[in-house]
Design an enzyme around this catalytic site. Structure first.
Site, PDB file in Angstrom:
ATOM      1  CG  HIS A 114      -2.060   0.947   1.095  1.00 46.99           C
ATOM      2  ND1 HIS A 114      -1.912   2.312   1.247  1.00 46.99           N
ATOM      3  CD2 HIS A 114      -3.358   0.735   0.768  1.00 46.99           C
ATOM      4  CE1 HIS A 114      -3.087   2.877   1.026  1.00 46.99           C
ATOM      5  NE2 HIS A 114      -3.974   1.952   0.730  1.00 46.99           N
ATOM      6  CG  ASP A 161      -8.324  -4.410  -2.259  1.00 47.57           C
ATOM      7  OD1 ASP A 161      -9.452  -4.142  -1.832  1.00 47.57           O
ATOM      8  OD2 ASP A 161      -7.638  -3.610  -2.919  1.00 47.57           O
TER       9      ASP A 161
HETATM   10  N1  ACO Z   1       3.826  -7.729  -4.923  1.00 43.66           N
HETATM   11  C1  ACO Z   1       5.090  -7.743  -5.408  1.00 43.66           C
HETATM   12  N2  ACO Z   1       5.859  -6.635  -5.526  1.00 43.66           N
HETATM   13  C2  ACO Z   1       5.321  -5.476  -5.125  1.00 43.66           C
HETATM   14  C3  ACO Z   1       4.020  -5.388  -4.612  1.00 43.66           C
HETATM   15  C4  ACO Z   1       3.266  -6.561  -4.516  1.00 43.66           C
HETATM   16  N3  ACO Z   1       2.021  -6.559  -4.047  1.00 43.66           N
HETATM   17  N4  ACO Z   1       3.755  -4.101  -4.293  1.00 43.66           N
HETATM   18  C5  ACO Z   1       4.849  -3.402  -4.618  1.00 43.66           C
HETATM   19  N5  ACO Z   1       5.791  -4.223  -5.132  1.00 43.66           N
HETATM   20  C6  ACO Z   1       7.099  -3.864  -5.621  1.00 43.66           C
HETATM   21  C7  ACO Z   1       6.992  -3.305  -7.041  1.00 43.66           C
HETATM   22  O1  ACO Z   1       7.092  -4.312  -8.018  1.00 43.66           O
HETATM   23  C8  ACO Z   1       8.144  -2.343  -7.086  1.00 43.66           C
HETATM   24  O2  ACO Z   1       9.316  -3.077  -7.366  1.00 43.66           O
HETATM   25  P1  ACO Z   1      10.562  -2.445  -8.200  1.00 43.66           P
HETATM   26  O3  ACO Z   1      10.984  -1.235  -7.402  1.00 43.66           O
HETATM   27  O4  ACO Z   1      11.556  -3.537  -8.240  1.00 43.66           O
HETATM   28  O5  ACO Z   1       9.989  -2.068  -9.537  1.00 43.66           O
HETATM   29  C9  ACO Z   1       8.232  -1.816  -5.663  1.00 43.66           C
HETATM   30  O6  ACO Z   1       7.601  -2.790  -4.825  1.00 43.66           O
HETATM   31  C10 ACO Z   1       7.554  -0.489  -5.491  1.00 43.66           C
HETATM   32  O7  ACO Z   1       6.259  -0.558  -6.085  1.00 43.66           O
HETATM   33  P2  ACO Z   1       5.305   0.703  -6.191  1.00 43.66           P
HETATM   34  O8  ACO Z   1       4.144   0.345  -7.044  1.00 43.66           O
HETATM   35  O9  ACO Z   1       6.087   1.897  -6.587  1.00 43.66           O
HETATM   36  O10 ACO Z   1       4.916   0.886  -4.645  1.00 43.66           O
HETATM   37  P3  ACO Z   1       3.678   1.551  -4.028  1.00 43.66           P
HETATM   38  O11 ACO Z   1       3.843   1.445  -2.557  1.00 43.66           O
HETATM   39  O12 ACO Z   1       3.419   2.874  -4.600  1.00 43.66           O
HETATM   40  O13 ACO Z   1       2.528   0.547  -4.538  1.00 43.66           O
HETATM   41  C11 ACO Z   1       0.536  -0.647  -4.727  1.00 43.66           C
HETATM   42  C12 ACO Z   1       1.326   0.381  -3.918  1.00 43.66           C
HETATM   43  C13 ACO Z   1       0.261  -0.092  -6.135  1.00 43.66           C
HETATM   44  C14 ACO Z   1      -0.774  -0.900  -4.008  1.00 43.66           C
HETATM   45  C15 ACO Z   1       1.374  -1.945  -4.832  1.00 43.66           C
HETATM   46  O14 ACO Z   1       1.758  -2.394  -3.549  1.00 43.66           O
HETATM   47  C16 ACO Z   1       0.640  -3.043  -5.587  1.00 43.66           C
HETATM   48  O15 ACO Z   1       0.669  -3.063  -6.817  1.00 43.66           O
HETATM   49  N6  ACO Z   1      -0.033  -3.988  -4.855  1.00 43.66           N
HETATM   50  C17 ACO Z   1      -0.780  -5.031  -5.509  1.00 43.66           C
HETATM   51  C18 ACO Z   1      -2.129  -4.514  -5.991  1.00 43.66           C
HETATM   52  C19 ACO Z   1      -3.092  -4.286  -4.843  1.00 43.66           C
HETATM   53  O16 ACO Z   1      -3.245  -5.104  -3.952  1.00 43.66           O
HETATM   54  N7  ACO Z   1      -3.770  -3.148  -4.916  1.00 43.66           N
HETATM   55  C20 ACO Z   1      -4.745  -2.734  -3.904  1.00 43.66           C
HETATM   56  C21 ACO Z   1      -4.170  -1.608  -3.106  1.00 43.66           C
HETATM   57  S1  ACO Z   1      -5.188  -1.132  -1.777  1.00 43.66           S
HETATM   58  C22 ACO Z   1      -6.455  -0.248  -2.448  1.00 43.66           C
HETATM   59  O17 ACO Z   1      -6.431   0.362  -3.450  1.00 43.66           O
HETATM   60  C23 ACO Z   1      -7.681  -0.302  -1.702  1.00 43.66           C
END
Ligand code: ACO
Length: 366
Positions: free
Chosen positions: A251, A305
């Protein structure tokens, strides 16, 4: 490292407080653990909109107001009829909201418009579902509360009390979450003095994405793909090796576990099939261990989620309704943010940084 959008004069809110380092979430100053224990969704809507709890001086009784406004106007029903019956419910939802002409006429949006929106959207989503499944339309039942009525309209039979309670808690927990991507979209649209229906259509467009409100259905797809508990470790390792994202984890705001995830872990258990719940628990255990090992400097935790999806499946909602149901819960928060945005309105225009070519001479010869 996640980037933050900084816009001068924008971002102040008194609706929902989030302390992502301590894992504290509050609605109008009350901790989410207390809100979900003491209030249903209708009262939570009142709390988000006006900051008052039932029985407090000046508190507005939102329940009867919502019940009185559930029916779809005939013109809106016609819009639903004109949509392709195989349209994804979230797309039908977004399209039909933009056709709610009685919440699209004026700026600024009013509290009455907001309540119409909250009241009517469950009927709209149920109607889209009935149309897609070829079942007859069901009129809202004024004897039922907001959430029980939604479940009844979708399922066509009275739901067991534990299912209604679980979904009610889900609605309360998802009712607002500060200036999330979808709420930002809503506020940007309203900042131009556009109308509520346009703003909510934009919010729905943002919520639909799998990184936001589209995640719950993806969580179940993931659990289905794993299949059985003995496959969890190999599946997760493969997914992460291929740089895949594990839905339901991570998140942008929390550096500890999201308090909603902590609550939903228990609430989901009350309605989920035991085998599904056991698979989810094992998946979570392995995912957290593997994510921590691969990214020791950036802890990722279970988000709302993951068990939200397990709960929605447990209450018997079809997967195609997961994202619309998330959006229905969020209509209360969107309404509160709409009123707050117009009260402090400045047009949102984020600062930008030009990274293109330096000024060039227009050479006629070339
Ligand atoms: N699984 C694996 N790797 C992850 C995950 C995950 N769930 N979340 C982040 N990472 C990794 C990314 O691949 C990225 O790696 P890199 O730097 O090697 O490219 C790094 O962590 C940073 O990712 P960002 O997307 O920049 O991090 P942020 O904290 O902004 O992302 C997000 C938040 C978009 C929710 C992310 O954690 C994600 O994609 N989660 C999975 C989707 C999800 O569950 N979404 C629901 C969110 S809650 C809501 O909206 C109610």
């Amino acid at each position: 490292m996640s980037a933050t959008l900084e816009v001068a004069g924008f971002g102040d809110t008194s609706i929902t407080g989030i302390d992502g380092t301590r894992g504290v979430l509050t609605y109008r100053g009350f901790r989410i653990e207390d809100v979900v224990q003491h209030l249903g969704y209708e009262a939570t809507t009142g709390l988000l909109l006006w900051g008052t709890r039932p029985g407090e001086p000046g508190a507005r009784d939102v329940g009867p107001e919502l019940r009185a406004r559930r029916a779809l106007p005939v013109a809106l029903d016609r819009v639903v009829e004109a949509l392709p019956s195989n349209a994804a419910p979230i797309d039908g939802f977004r399209t039909a909201v933009s056709a709610m002409e009685d919440v699209a006429r004026i700026y600024p949006p009013t509290a009455t418009e907001s309540l119409k929106l909250v009241a009517r959207c469950p009927t709209l989503v149920a109607r889209l579902h009935q149309r897609a499944t070829g079942s007859p339309p069901r009129a809202p039942d004024p004897r039922l509360g907001h959430v029980a009525n939604y479940l009844w309209m979708v399922k066509g039979t009275a739901a067991a009390p534990e299912r209604v309670r679980a979904l009610e808690r889900y609605f309360v927990l998802l009712a607002d979450h500060g200036i999330s991507a979808s709420t930002l979209a809503l506020r940007v649209v309203l900042s131009t003095r556009s109308d509520l229906a346009s703003a909510v259509s934009a919010a729905l467009g943002a919520l639909k994405g799998p990184l936001h409100g589209g995640a719950p259905a993806e969580v179940l797809e993931m659990l289905d793909a794993v299949g059985s508990i003995d496959q969890v470790e190999a599946w997760i390792d493969r997914a992460l090796d291929q740089r895949g994202r594990l839905f339901g984890f991570g998140h942008p705001t929390y550096r500890v576990e999201d308090p909603r995830a902590t609550l939903l872990r228990d609430f989901a258990k009350e309605v989920a099939a035991p085998a599904r719940y056991a698979l989810a628990r094992r998946f979570e255990e392995v995912a957290l261990e593997r994510l921590a090992r691969r990214r020791p400097d950036q802890p990722l935790f279970t988000n709302v989620d993951f068990y939200g999806a397990v709960l929605l499946e447990g209450v018997g909602l079809p997967r195609g309704l997961f994202t619309p149901t998330f959006a229905l819960a969020r209509t209360a928060g969107w309404s509160a943010h709409a009123l707050e945005q117009v009260a402090q309105n400045r047009m949102v225009r984020p600062p930008e940084r030009y990274i293109g070519p330096a000024p060039r001479v227009w050479d006629e010869e070339t």
